[in-house]
Scaffold this motif. Structure first.
Motif, PDB file in Angstrom:
ATOM      1  N   ASP B  51       0.852  -1.190   0.000  1.00 47.56           N
ATOM      2  CA  ASP B  51       0.000   0.000   0.000  1.00 47.56           C
ATOM      3  C   ASP B  51       0.887   1.240   0.000  1.00 47.56           C
ATOM      4  OD1 ASP B  51       0.832   0.570   2.579  1.00 47.56           O
ATOM      5  OD2 ASP B  51      -1.083   0.081   3.529  1.00 47.56           O
ATOM      6  N   GLN B  52       0.284   2.431   0.084  1.00 50.22           N
ATOM      7  CA  GLN B  52       1.068   3.667  -0.042  1.00 50.22           C
ATOM      8  C   GLN B  52       2.011   3.901   1.129  1.00 50.22           C
ATOM      9  OE1 GLN B  52      -2.259   3.506   0.483  1.00 50.22           O
ATOM     10  NE2 GLN B  52      -3.083   5.465   1.188  1.00 50.22           N
ATOM     11  N   SER B  53       1.820   3.151   2.236  1.00 46.40           N
ATOM     12  CA  SER B  53       2.771   3.262   3.351  1.00 46.40           C
ATOM     13  C   SER B  53       3.904   2.252   3.214  1.00 46.40           C
ATOM     14  CB  SER B  53       2.058   3.034   4.682  1.00 46.40           C
ATOM     15  OG  SER B  53       0.895   3.803   4.746  1.00 46.40           O
ATOM     16  N   GLY B  54       3.873   1.460   2.157  1.00 45.49           N
ATOM     17  CA  GLY B  54       4.896   0.442   1.974  1.00 45.49           C
ATOM     18  C   GLY B  54       4.586  -0.837   2.741  1.00 45.49           C
ATOM     19  N   VAL B  55       3.381  -0.923   3.281  1.00 38.81           N
ATOM     20  CA  VAL B  55       2.972  -2.106   4.054  1.00 38.81           C
ATOM     21  C   VAL B  55       2.494  -3.197   3.091  1.00 38.81           C
ATOM     22  CG1 VAL B  55       1.262  -2.954   5.731  1.00 38.81           C
ATOM     23  CG2 VAL B  55       2.346  -0.713   6.056  1.00 38.81           C
ATOM     24  N   ALA B  56       2.942  -4.425   3.341  1.00 36.47           N
ATOM     25  CA  ALA B  56       2.531  -5.556   2.504  1.00 36.47           C
ATOM     26  C   ALA B  56       1.027  -5.790   2.649  1.00 36.47           C
ATOM     27  CB  ALA B  56       3.301  -6.803   2.909  1.00 36.47           C
ATOM     28  N   ILE B  57       0.346  -5.918   1.522  1.00 32.23           N
ATOM     29  CA  ILE B  57      -1.106  -6.154   1.564  1.00 32.23           C
ATOM     30  C   ILE B  57      -1.499  -7.314   0.666  1.00 32.23           C
ATOM     31  CG2 ILE B  57      -1.806  -3.794   2.181  1.00 32.23           C
ATOM     32  CD1 ILE B  57      -2.500  -3.474  -0.889  1.00 32.23           C
ATOM     33  N   THR B  58      -2.625  -7.895   0.971  1.00 29.65           N
ATOM     34  CA  THR B  58      -3.240  -8.912   0.126  1.00 29.65           C
ATOM     35  C   THR B  58      -4.619  -8.395  -0.254  1.00 29.65           C
ATOM     36  OG1 THR B  58      -4.359 -10.018   1.943  1.00 29.65           O
ATOM     37  CG2 THR B  58      -2.080 -10.712   1.485  1.00 29.65           C
ATOM     38  N   ARG B  59      -5.415  -9.249  -0.878  1.00 28.93           N
ATOM     39  CA  ARG B  59      -6.756  -8.791  -1.268  1.00 28.93           C
ATOM     40  C   ARG B  59      -7.602  -8.433  -0.053  1.00 28.93           C
ATOM     41  NH1 ARG B  59      -9.114 -14.544  -3.566  1.00 28.93           N
ATOM     42  NH2 ARG B  59      -9.165 -15.629  -1.574  1.00 28.93           N
ATOM     43  N   ASP B  60      -7.203  -8.888   1.127  1.00 23.57           N
ATOM     44  CA  ASP B  60      -7.956  -8.534   2.338  1.00 23.57           C
ATOM     45  C   ASP B  60      -7.950  -7.025   2.605  1.00 23.57           C
ATOM     46  OD1 ASP B  60      -8.654 -11.127   2.782  1.00 23.57           O
ATOM     47  OD2 ASP B  60      -7.018 -11.530   4.199  1.00 23.57           O
ATOM     48  N   ALA B  61      -6.993  -6.306   1.990  1.00 26.37           N
ATOM     49  CA  ALA B  61      -6.953  -4.847   2.168  1.00 26.37           C
ATOM     50  C   ALA B  61      -8.231  -4.187   1.657  1.00 26.37           C
ATOM     51  CB  ALA B  61      -5.741  -4.267   1.443  1.00 26.37           C
ATOM     52  N   PHE B  62      -8.948  -4.883   0.769  1.00 23.46           N
ATOM     53  CA  PHE B  62     -10.188  -4.312   0.226  1.00 23.46           C
ATOM     54  C   PHE B  62     -11.384  -4.561   1.143  1.00 23.46           C
ATOM     55  CE2 PHE B  62      -7.611  -4.640  -3.630  1.00 23.46           C
ATOM     56  CZ  PHE B  62      -7.876  -3.429  -4.236  1.00 23.46           C
ATOM     57  N   ARG B  63     -11.229  -5.453   2.102  1.00 20.94           N
ATOM     58  CA  ARG B  63     -12.368  -5.823   2.959  1.00 20.94           C
ATOM     59  C   ARG B  63     -12.825  -4.660   3.830  1.00 20.94           C
ATOM     60  NH1 ARG B  63     -13.599 -11.170   2.905  1.00 20.94           N
ATOM     61  NH2 ARG B  63     -11.940 -12.462   2.006  1.00 20.94           N
ATOM     62  N   GLY B  64     -14.105  -4.660   4.100  1.00 20.74           N
ATOM     63  CA  GLY B  64     -14.667  -3.680   5.035  1.00 20.74           C
ATOM     64  C   GLY B  64     -15.019  -2.342   4.405  1.00 20.74           C
ATOM     65  N   HIS B  65     -14.755  -2.185   3.112  1.00 25.02           N
ATOM     66  CA  HIS B  65     -15.095  -0.933   2.412  1.00 25.02           C
ATOM     67  C   HIS B  65     -15.655  -1.280   1.039  1.00 25.02           C
ATOM     68  CE1 HIS B  65     -12.447   1.648   4.942  1.00 25.02           C
ATOM     69  NE2 HIS B  65     -11.720   0.553   5.019  1.00 25.02           N
ATOM     70  N   TRP B  66     -16.492  -0.407   0.527  1.00 23.85           N
ATOM     71  CA  TRP B  66     -16.731  -0.414  -0.914  1.00 23.85           C
ATOM     72  C   TRP B  66     -15.561   0.335  -1.536  1.00 23.85           C
ATOM     73  CZ3 TRP B  66     -20.536  -2.924  -3.527  1.00 23.85           C
ATOM     74  CH2 TRP B  66     -21.606  -3.425  -2.771  1.00 23.85           C
ATOM     75  N   ASN B  67     -15.015  -0.165  -2.626  1.00 23.69           N
ATOM     76  CA  ASN B  67     -13.821   0.422  -3.246  1.00 23.69           C
ATOM     77  C   ASN B  67     -14.064   0.706  -4.733  1.00 23.69           C
ATOM     78  OD1 ASN B  67     -11.574  -0.460  -1.038  1.00 23.69           O
ATOM     79  ND2 ASN B  67     -13.029  -2.141  -1.364  1.00 23.69           N
ATOM     80  N   LEU B  68     -13.802   1.948  -5.134  1.00 24.15           N
ATOM     81  CA  LEU B  68     -13.783   2.292  -6.562  1.00 24.15           C
ATOM     82  C   LEU B  68     -12.343   2.113  -7.022  1.00 24.15           C
ATOM     83  CD1 LEU B  68     -15.961   5.521  -6.504  1.00 24.15           C
ATOM     84  CD2 LEU B  68     -16.460   3.450  -7.839  1.00 24.15           C
ATOM     85  N   VAL B  69     -12.108   1.115  -7.832  1.00 25.90           N
ATOM     86  CA  VAL B  69     -10.728   0.749  -8.174  1.00 25.90           C
ATOM     87  C   VAL B  69     -10.407   1.176  -9.601  1.00 25.90           C
ATOM     88  CG1 VAL B  69      -9.062  -1.141  -8.291  1.00 25.90           C
ATOM     89  CG2 VAL B  69     -10.953  -1.241  -6.643  1.00 25.90           C
ATOM     90  N   PHE B  70      -9.324   1.941  -9.715  1.00 23.01           N
ATOM     91  CA  PHE B  70      -8.871   2.406 -11.026  1.00 23.01           C
ATOM     92  C   PHE B  70      -7.429   1.983 -11.216  1.00 23.01           C
ATOM     93  CE2 PHE B  70      -7.140   5.900 -13.785  1.00 23.01           C
ATOM     94  CZ  PHE B  70      -7.888   5.608 -14.907  1.00 23.01           C
TER      95      PHE B  70
END
Ligand code: CU
Lengths: 139, 203
Positions: B51-70
């Motif tokens: 992510d933008q903080s340099g933290v490792a993420i998986t698809r779980d980063a999308f959980r809990g929000h509606w996301n407009l992805v571009f």
């Protein structure tokens, strides 16, 4: 009769002799580079007032290391951007540079600034200088 | 008919036509302007990115929000900021109208070579608060993109300069990290303001 001639002469003297600039810029928008970003864009309309085609082959700016003519397009759902080597403006016509289409890509800003100057070259000759304030792109 | 009865009649007639209006609105299925809701939401592909903080993420980063992805890149001065600006403006309008939940904007880089987490973070901050920036390894980005039908390809320009062609669509990812809906354009603020509440409400 003499008065009429005199008035006509004055009128021509005031308005008639001024030559029209060969190339005129309108609707100029220069976006401010976003913080930390090495580029930005400029949009404008260029009207060719001459009876000859104008070929914009080069654009320079004191505020950017590099200025390129580009064209964006969305075709079959894919966004693309390509360089335009020369922008042709036929005699008496207007070329429109706008969002999502032709634009000036302004690269590598030299410091920060509130206004930008752009020089347009018709082949090798400077034909137009444009000064414009920068505008924030978002929010 | 006396004046009072006449007013009562007008009030009744107005109420009746309003009632009919509401009833037809409720019966008619809500039509979307540009959004296409998938018949069955599909889980995002697996990926390992930053992510933008340099933290490792998986698809779980999308959980809990509606996301407009571009999918886009920071060295794109024209179409990318225009699209993100539209999404940001739509979200501001929805927020002003009291819409809850509000979608988050997520930018996935198609140019990991130049888009460091820091750069993508600076970039998305221009389009409102709490946005998600994603970058990382090209192979992992390709997994995410191609799993969602997103195309991107580097295009060489002059003197080492390059651009990246990329799908211009915006995807809606639901709070279960599933690809839920697709907006292929035209990207206009009013289209998102109209469609998003309907889709997120499940109609
Ligand atoms: Cu460009």
């Amino acid at each position: 009769m003499r008065t009429t001639i005199l008035l006509t002469a004055l009128f021509i003297g005031a308005c008639g002799v001024e030559p029209q600039p060969p190339l005129v810029a309108t609707e100029v928008v220069v976006t401010r580079p976003m913080p930390g970003m090495a580029m930005s864009a400029a949009y404008l309309s260029l009207t060719n007032n001459t009876d000859q085609p104008i070929h914009i082959s080069r654009v320079t700016s004191a505020q950017f290391e590099s200025v390129q003519l580009h064209e964006s397009s969305i075709e079959d759902g894919v966004a693309r951007m390509r360089a335009i080597p020369v922008l042709q403006i036929p005699a008496g016509e207007t070329a429109t540079l706008e969002r999502g289409g032709k634009h000036l890509m302004l690269m590598r800003p030299r410091g920060t600034f509130e206004s930008v100057s752009l020089q347009f070259f018709d082949d090798d000759d400077l034909i137009l200088n444009v000064d414009a304030n920068v505008q924030a792109i978002a929010n | 008919m006396g004046p009072r009865n006449f007013i009562v009649a007008i009030v009744l007639a107005t109420a009746l036509s309003a009632g009919i209006f509401v009833a037809t609105r409720l019966q008619a299925p809500a039509t979307l302007n540009i959004g296409f809701v998938l018949p069955a939401p599909t889980p995002l592909p697996e990926f390992a990115l930053l992510d933008q903080s340099g933290v490792a993420i998986t698809r779980d980063a999308f959980r809990g929000h509606w996301n407009l992805v571009f999918f886009g890149f920071t060295h794109c001065p024209d179409i990318c900021p225009a699209t993100l600006q539209i999404l940001a403006a739509a979200r501001r309008e929805l927020q002003a109208a009291g819409q809850d939940p509000l979608p988050r904007i997520a930018l996935v880089s198609v140019d990991p070579e130049r888009d460091s987490p820091e750069l993508i973070g600076q970039y998305i901050d221009n389009f409102g608060d709490n946005n998600l920036g994603i970058t990382g390894n090209l192979e992992e980005l390709t997994k995410l993109a191609s799993g969602l039908g997103i195309y991107f390809e580097k295009q060489a320009g002059e003197g080492g300069a390059y651009s990246v062609d990329h799908t211009a669509a915006v995807l809606l990812v639901n709070p279960d990290a599933e690809f839920h809906a697709l907006f292929s354009g035209p990207h206009r603020v009013e289209n998102y303001v109209h469609d998003l509440p309907l889709i997120m409400a499940g109609s």
